[in-house]
Design a protein around this motif. Structure first.
Motif, PDB file in Angstrom:
ATOM      1  N   GLU A  20       0.827  -1.200   0.000  1.00  0.00           N
ATOM      2  CA  GLU A  20       0.000   0.000   0.000  1.00  0.00           C
ATOM      3  C   GLU A  20       0.867   1.258   0.000  1.00  0.00           C
ATOM      4  O   GLU A  20       1.966   1.269   0.554  1.00  0.00           O
ATOM      5  CB  GLU A  20      -0.900  -0.014   1.237  1.00  0.00           C
ATOM      6  CG  GLU A  20      -2.037   0.963   1.173  1.00  0.00           C
ATOM      7  CD  GLU A  20      -3.053   0.771   2.280  1.00  0.00           C
ATOM      8  OE1 GLU A  20      -3.570   1.798   2.747  1.00  0.00           O
ATOM      9  OE2 GLU A  20      -3.326  -0.378   2.670  1.00  0.00           O
ATOM     10  N   GLU A  62      -4.611  -0.802  -7.471  1.00  0.00           N
ATOM     11  CA  GLU A  62      -5.960  -0.622  -6.946  1.00  0.00           C
ATOM     12  C   GLU A  62      -6.034   0.634  -6.096  1.00  0.00           C
ATOM     13  O   GLU A  62      -5.048   1.034  -5.482  1.00  0.00           O
ATOM     14  CB  GLU A  62      -6.385  -1.828  -6.118  1.00  0.00           C
ATOM     15  CG  GLU A  62      -6.474  -3.109  -6.920  1.00  0.00           C
ATOM     16  CD  GLU A  62      -6.749  -4.316  -6.055  1.00  0.00           C
ATOM     17  OE1 GLU A  62      -7.726  -5.020  -6.341  1.00  0.00           O
ATOM     18  OE2 GLU A  62      -5.989  -4.544  -5.094  1.00  0.00           O
ATOM     19  N   TRP A  64      -8.415   2.611  -3.041  1.00  0.00           N
ATOM     20  CA  TRP A  64      -9.395   2.372  -1.995  1.00  0.00           C
ATOM     21  C   TRP A  64     -10.590   3.280  -2.217  1.00  0.00           C
ATOM     22  O   TRP A  64     -10.455   4.508  -2.251  1.00  0.00           O
ATOM     23  CB  TRP A  64      -8.798   2.601  -0.611  1.00  0.00           C
ATOM     24  CG  TRP A  64      -9.803   2.393   0.473  1.00  0.00           C
ATOM     25  CD1 TRP A  64     -10.399   3.348   1.239  1.00  0.00           C
ATOM     26  CD2 TRP A  64     -10.342   1.144   0.904  1.00  0.00           C
ATOM     27  NE1 TRP A  64     -11.272   2.772   2.119  1.00  0.00           N
ATOM     28  CE2 TRP A  64     -11.265   1.414   1.933  1.00  0.00           C
ATOM     29  CE3 TRP A  64     -10.141  -0.179   0.517  1.00  0.00           C
ATOM     30  CZ2 TRP A  64     -11.976   0.420   2.592  1.00  0.00           C
ATOM     31  CZ3 TRP A  64     -10.846  -1.177   1.173  1.00  0.00           C
ATOM     32  CH2 TRP A  64     -11.747  -0.881   2.190  1.00  0.00           C
ATOM     33  N   TRP A  71     -11.488  -2.181  -2.381  1.00  0.00           N
ATOM     34  CA  TRP A  71     -10.449  -1.839  -3.346  1.00  0.00           C
ATOM     35  C   TRP A  71     -11.020  -1.955  -4.747  1.00  0.00           C
ATOM     36  O   TRP A  71     -11.717  -2.925  -5.062  1.00  0.00           O
ATOM     37  CB  TRP A  71      -9.250  -2.772  -3.195  1.00  0.00           C
ATOM     38  CG  TRP A  71      -8.479  -2.560  -1.935  1.00  0.00           C
ATOM     39  CD1 TRP A  71      -8.548  -3.305  -0.794  1.00  0.00           C
ATOM     40  CD2 TRP A  71      -7.530  -1.520  -1.681  1.00  0.00           C
ATOM     41  NE1 TRP A  71      -7.702  -2.787   0.149  1.00  0.00           N
ATOM     42  CE2 TRP A  71      -7.056  -1.697  -0.364  1.00  0.00           C
ATOM     43  CE3 TRP A  71      -7.039  -0.457  -2.430  1.00  0.00           C
ATOM     44  CZ2 TRP A  71      -6.115  -0.850   0.207  1.00  0.00           C
ATOM     45  CZ3 TRP A  71      -6.097   0.387  -1.859  1.00  0.00           C
ATOM     46  CH2 TRP A  71      -5.642   0.184  -0.557  1.00  0.00           C
ATOM     47  N   TYR A 104      -3.709   3.690  -2.242  1.00  0.00           N
ATOM     48  CA  TYR A 104      -3.519   2.801  -3.382  1.00  0.00           C
ATOM     49  C   TYR A 104      -2.726   1.593  -2.920  1.00  0.00           C
ATOM     50  O   TYR A 104      -2.067   1.623  -1.879  1.00  0.00           O
ATOM     51  CB  TYR A 104      -2.737   3.506  -4.506  1.00  0.00           C
ATOM     52  CG  TYR A 104      -3.526   4.608  -5.157  1.00  0.00           C
ATOM     53  CD1 TYR A 104      -4.313   4.353  -6.270  1.00  0.00           C
ATOM     54  CD2 TYR A 104      -3.506   5.898  -4.638  1.00  0.00           C
ATOM     55  CE1 TYR A 104      -5.058   5.365  -6.856  1.00  0.00           C
ATOM     56  CE2 TYR A 104      -4.255   6.908  -5.216  1.00  0.00           C
ATOM     57  CZ  TYR A 104      -5.022   6.634  -6.318  1.00  0.00           C
ATOM     58  OH  TYR A 104      -5.769   7.633  -6.884  1.00  0.00           O
ATOM     59  N   ARG A 105      -2.786   0.540  -3.715  1.00  0.00           N
ATOM     60  CA  ARG A 105      -1.904  -0.604  -3.486  1.00  0.00           C
ATOM     61  C   ARG A 105      -1.520  -1.202  -4.826  1.00  0.00           C
ATOM     62  O   ARG A 105      -2.287  -1.164  -5.792  1.00  0.00           O
ATOM     63  CB  ARG A 105      -2.530  -1.631  -2.552  1.00  0.00           C
ATOM     64  CG  ARG A 105      -3.701  -2.389  -3.113  1.00  0.00           C
ATOM     65  CD  ARG A 105      -4.256  -3.354  -2.081  1.00  0.00           C
ATOM     66  NE  ARG A 105      -5.353  -4.134  -2.635  1.00  0.00           N
ATOM     67  CZ  ARG A 105      -6.059  -4.996  -1.948  1.00  0.00           C
ATOM     68  NH1 ARG A 105      -5.796  -5.189  -0.662  1.00  0.00           N
ATOM     69  NH2 ARG A 105      -7.034  -5.678  -2.516  1.00  0.00           N
TER      70      ARG A 105
END
Length: 151
Positions: A20, A62, A64, A71, A104-105
């Protein structure tokens, strides 16, 4: 604008857990923005001996979604050239003196190349005229160092 992650960089393992990071937008008191869009890009990595070739995308980015509590996949452009800023659309407003942090991740698929290339984060003003200079169309830019390795 700033981007941050634990350890200051994205260290991914093919097929491993996502890492993340956050992107924080800080607007001054000069103007409000009607539509700002974050655009993410990485340059292509070359396959090294031992890397597994796959048919899908080598990375998944992805975002959030607070409203849904989930996600959601978002676009990550992998290319060695820049997309013209005038081709981007959409985005969210950012009022004067506003601060917004988005989560984000990023994860590396089980198959794909390994190596290092930064994750570039461009803040695009999609209300800027298509003929605007890069400085007018992209109010901010940051990058996160990134490395992907085999398990």
């Amino acid at each position: 604008m700033s981007a941050a992650t634990n350890g200051g960089r994205l260290d991914l393992v093919r097929g491993g857990a996502a890492q993340e990071f956050t992107v924080t937008l800080r607007n001054g008191n000069t103007r409000a923005y009607g539509h700002l869009r974050l655009a993410f890009q990485m340059e292509s990595l070359l396959y090294e001996p031992g890397d597994v070739r796959g048919s899908g995308e080598p990375f998944v980015l992805e975002h959030w979604d607070d409203a849904a509590g989930a996600w959601r996949r978002t676009e990550l452009r992998i290319a060695n050239d820049a997309m013209p800023y005038g081709q981007y659309e959409g985005g969210a407003p950012l009022a004067r003196n506003a601060v917004r942090t988005e989560r984000y991740r990023l994860r590396a698929a089980p198959a794909g190349p390994t190596g290092s290339t930064p994750v570039m984060v461009h803040l695009i003003d999609t209300d800027a005229p298509r003929t605007a200079s890069p400085e007018q169309s992209r109010p901010a830019y940051v990058y996160l160092p990134h490395t992907t390795r085999r398990p």
